[in-house]
Motif scaffolding. Structure first.
Motif, PDB file in Angstrom:
ATOM      1  N   TYR A   1       1.172  -0.942  -0.147  1.00  0.00           N
ATOM      2  CA  TYR A   1      -0.134   0.190   0.080  1.00  0.00           C
ATOM      3  C   TYR A   1       1.140   1.270  -0.127  1.00  0.00           C
ATOM      4  CZ  TYR A   1      -4.358  -3.149   1.249  1.00  0.00           C
ATOM      5  OH  TYR A   1      -4.742  -3.727   0.670  1.00  0.00           O
ATOM      6  N   THR A   2      -0.065   2.111  -0.725  1.00  0.00           N
ATOM      7  CA  THR A   2       0.852   3.398  -0.456  1.00  0.00           C
ATOM      8  C   THR A   2       1.058   4.467   0.535  1.00  0.00           C
ATOM      9  OG1 THR A   2      -0.802   4.989  -1.347  1.00  0.00           O
ATOM     10  CG2 THR A   2       0.456   3.631  -3.045  1.00  0.00           C
TER      11      THR A   2
ATOM     12  N   ALA B   1      -2.243   6.415   5.188  1.00  0.00           N
ATOM     13  CA  ALA B   1      -2.599   7.031   5.692  1.00  0.00           C
ATOM     14  C   ALA B   1      -3.405   7.637   5.948  1.00  0.00           C
ATOM     15  CB  ALA B   1      -2.045   8.550   5.483  1.00  0.00           C
ATOM     16  N   GLN B   2      -4.703   6.601   4.975  1.00  0.00           N
ATOM     17  CA  GLN B   2      -6.326   7.112   4.884  1.00  0.00           C
ATOM     18  C   GLN B   2      -6.317   5.785   6.237  1.00  0.00           C
ATOM     19  OE1 GLN B   2      -7.277   6.143   0.913  1.00  0.00           O
ATOM     20  NE2 GLN B   2      -7.250   8.204   0.629  1.00  0.00           N
TER      21      GLN B   2
ATOM     22  N   ASP C   1      -0.421  -0.899   7.087  1.00  0.00           N
ATOM     23  CA  ASP C   1       0.649  -0.369   7.305  1.00  0.00           C
ATOM     24  C   ASP C   1       1.530  -1.542   7.483  1.00  0.00           C
ATOM     25  OD1 ASP C   1       3.615   0.929   7.805  1.00  0.00           O
ATOM     26  OD2 ASP C   1       3.361   0.617   9.921  1.00  0.00           O
ATOM     27  N   VAL C   2       1.092  -3.185   7.952  1.00  0.00           N
ATOM     28  CA  VAL C   2       2.026  -3.633   8.182  1.00  0.00           C
ATOM     29  C   VAL C   2       1.933  -5.027   6.410  1.00  0.00           C
ATOM     30  CG1 VAL C   2       1.344  -4.090   9.948  1.00  0.00           C
ATOM     31  CG2 VAL C   2      -0.322  -5.145   8.769  1.00  0.00           C
TER      32      VAL C   2
ATOM     33  N   VAL D   1      -1.915  -9.980  -4.975  1.00  0.00           N
ATOM     34  CA  VAL D   1      -2.036 -10.445  -7.006  1.00  0.00           C
ATOM     35  C   VAL D   1      -1.595  -9.454  -7.821  1.00  0.00           C
ATOM     36  CG1 VAL D   1      -3.784 -11.787  -8.220  1.00  0.00           C
ATOM     37  CG2 VAL D   1      -3.215 -12.397  -5.972  1.00  0.00           C
ATOM     38  N   GLN D   2      -2.427  -8.224  -7.457  1.00  0.00           N
ATOM     39  CA  GLN D   2      -2.912  -6.761  -8.454  1.00  0.00           C
ATOM     40  C   GLN D   2      -1.299  -6.232  -8.517  1.00  0.00           C
ATOM     41  OE1 GLN D   2      -5.286  -4.796  -6.285  1.00  0.00           O
ATOM     42  NE2 GLN D   2      -7.048  -5.235  -6.932  1.00  0.00           N
ATOM     43  N   TYR D   3      -0.559  -6.349  -7.461  1.00  0.00           N
ATOM     44  CA  TYR D   3       1.282  -6.338  -7.878  1.00  0.00           C
ATOM     45  C   TYR D   3       2.124  -7.236  -8.305  1.00  0.00           C
ATOM     46  CZ  TYR D   3       5.669  -3.759  -6.746  1.00  0.00           C
ATOM     47  OH  TYR D   3       6.835  -3.372  -6.188  1.00  0.00           O
ATOM     48  N   ILE D   4       1.543  -8.583  -8.427  1.00  0.00           N
ATOM     49  CA  ILE D   4       2.457  -8.784  -8.951  1.00  0.00           C
ATOM     50  C   ILE D   4       1.687  -9.044 -10.616  1.00  0.00           C
ATOM     51  CG2 ILE D   4       2.631 -11.601  -9.506  1.00  0.00           C
ATOM     52  CD1 ILE D   4       1.699 -12.285  -6.194  1.00  0.00           C
TER      53      ILE D   4
END
Length: 358
Positions: free
Chosen positions: A107-108, A113-114, A119-120, A193-196
């Protein structure tokens, strides 16, 4: 002249010797064994540098960290998984020392922040070794018990064996415990899966026909990811080539009210922990390989007949290609199953995956 050369050689040798500790401080040795303590493991510079999360039993508890830090990997993991986990950690160290990035946040900064629980969420990369380019990949979800996750015990041990079979493998650290409200774990799997998929060329993997390997409660999340109701289709993702499930939870049954109170008090919308995987299996569900043991006390306590048998019935009813095993000796949390009747299951499951994706 010879004297000057010898003097220069000695000076160079001394400089190299002096420089060695600085280099050694950046890279650790691939010398992890089941007898390595968790403190020793965590002091390895390459494990530190890799970003791997190693506090899966302690989470944020200082007292537990003090206790588990002195325990050997074999106890932190368990007797069945420690050897494969050690081998996987050593491979991670070698990869890091070779300049390979291990950890990928999913996550960005703006997204975190949202929702700070994001964060983990991390992805750990285990590239295939040797001449194994552009092959299908596997994503691994370890189990969890609200305050315990299994990135090392089930994730890295599995990644090691998958690497030995020539597959690039990713281990997902997803949200558990109080961070797992809403449908957070489902979102984390989808984001992985989106990232890969978006970086398939970088990782040198095929973006389709991938396998998702899930254990225990990670098996329930994996099982739901294959459904039309809350799974891959809802995120515009390619269908998994196969789901490979070890001692998967089909339903949390009596635990559902507790999950609701702990994670989503006052919320009426449906959540992943409310759902029985078997209720959402349809004819286009991904081919599935799943197993458990007759001596799996965890599934027994959760009503064994509401788990594996219900998955079998749903697969048969909908004509989904599947293989199911119930082993005599296969306790919970054994991952690759070394030293049990389930040993070798992953090889059979990979063969099933390959057959289904020809």
């Amino acid at each position: 002249m010879r004297h000057k050369l010898c003097t220069a050689a000695v000076c160079i040798g001394m400089l190299l010797a002096l420089a060695l500790p600085a280099w050694a401080a950046e890279y650790g040795k691939a010398n992890i064994t089941p007898q390595t303590t968790m403190n020793e493991l965590r002091e390895n510079p390459s494990i530190v540098g890799s970003g791997l999360y190693t506090y899966s039993r302690e989470q944020d508890c200082t007292l537990k960290q003090a206790y588990w830090g002195t325990q050997e990997l074999e106890k932190f993991s368990n007797q069945w998984t420690a050897q494969d986990a050690a081998e996987g950690l050593n491979q991670l160290i070698r990869n890091y020392n070779a300049g390979i990035q291990i950890t990928y946040p999913l996550y960005t900064a703006e997204e975190i922040a949202q929702d700070t629980s994001r964060d983990v969420v991390e992805l750990y990369y285990f590239p295939a070794q040797g001449e194994t380019k552009n092959r299908k990949y596997a994503l691994v979800l370890g189990g969890n018990a609200l305050i315990t996750s299994a990135e090392i015990r089930e994730g890295i041990s599995t990644a090691w064996q998958m690497n030995q079979m020539g597959y690039t493998t990713f281990v997902l650290r997803y949200r558990i415990g109080i961070r797992a409200g809403g449908n957070a774990p489902m979102e984390d799997v989808a984001r992985a899966v989106q990232y890969i998929t978006a970086h398939a060329e970088q990782f040198d993997v095929q973006p389709e026909q991938y396998a998702v390997i899930g254990y225990s409660s990670g098996g329930q999340i994996t099982g739901l990811f294959g459904t039309d109701a809350v799974g891959y289709r809802n995120y515009g993702l390619p269908k998994p080539g196969a789901l490979l499930l070890g001692y998967p939870v089909n339903t949390f049954r009596e635990l559902k009210p507790g999950y609701r109170i702990l994670l989503d008090p006052g919320v009426l919308a449906q959540r992943y922990y409310d759902m029985n995987v078997s209720d959402y299996i349809t004819p286009d569900y991904p081919p599935t390989f799943f197993w458990c043991g007759k001596n799996d006390l965890t599934l027994m306590l959760m009503d064994w007949y509401a788990q594996i048998p219900q998955l079998q019935k749903a697969m048969e009813k909908n004509g989904v290609p599947y293989v199911s095993h119930v082993y005599d000796n296969a306790p919970h949390s054994i991952s690759t199953g070394r030293g049990t009747d389930a040993e070798g299951w992953l090889n059979e499951a990979v063969a099933f995956w390959e057959e289904q994706t020809k």
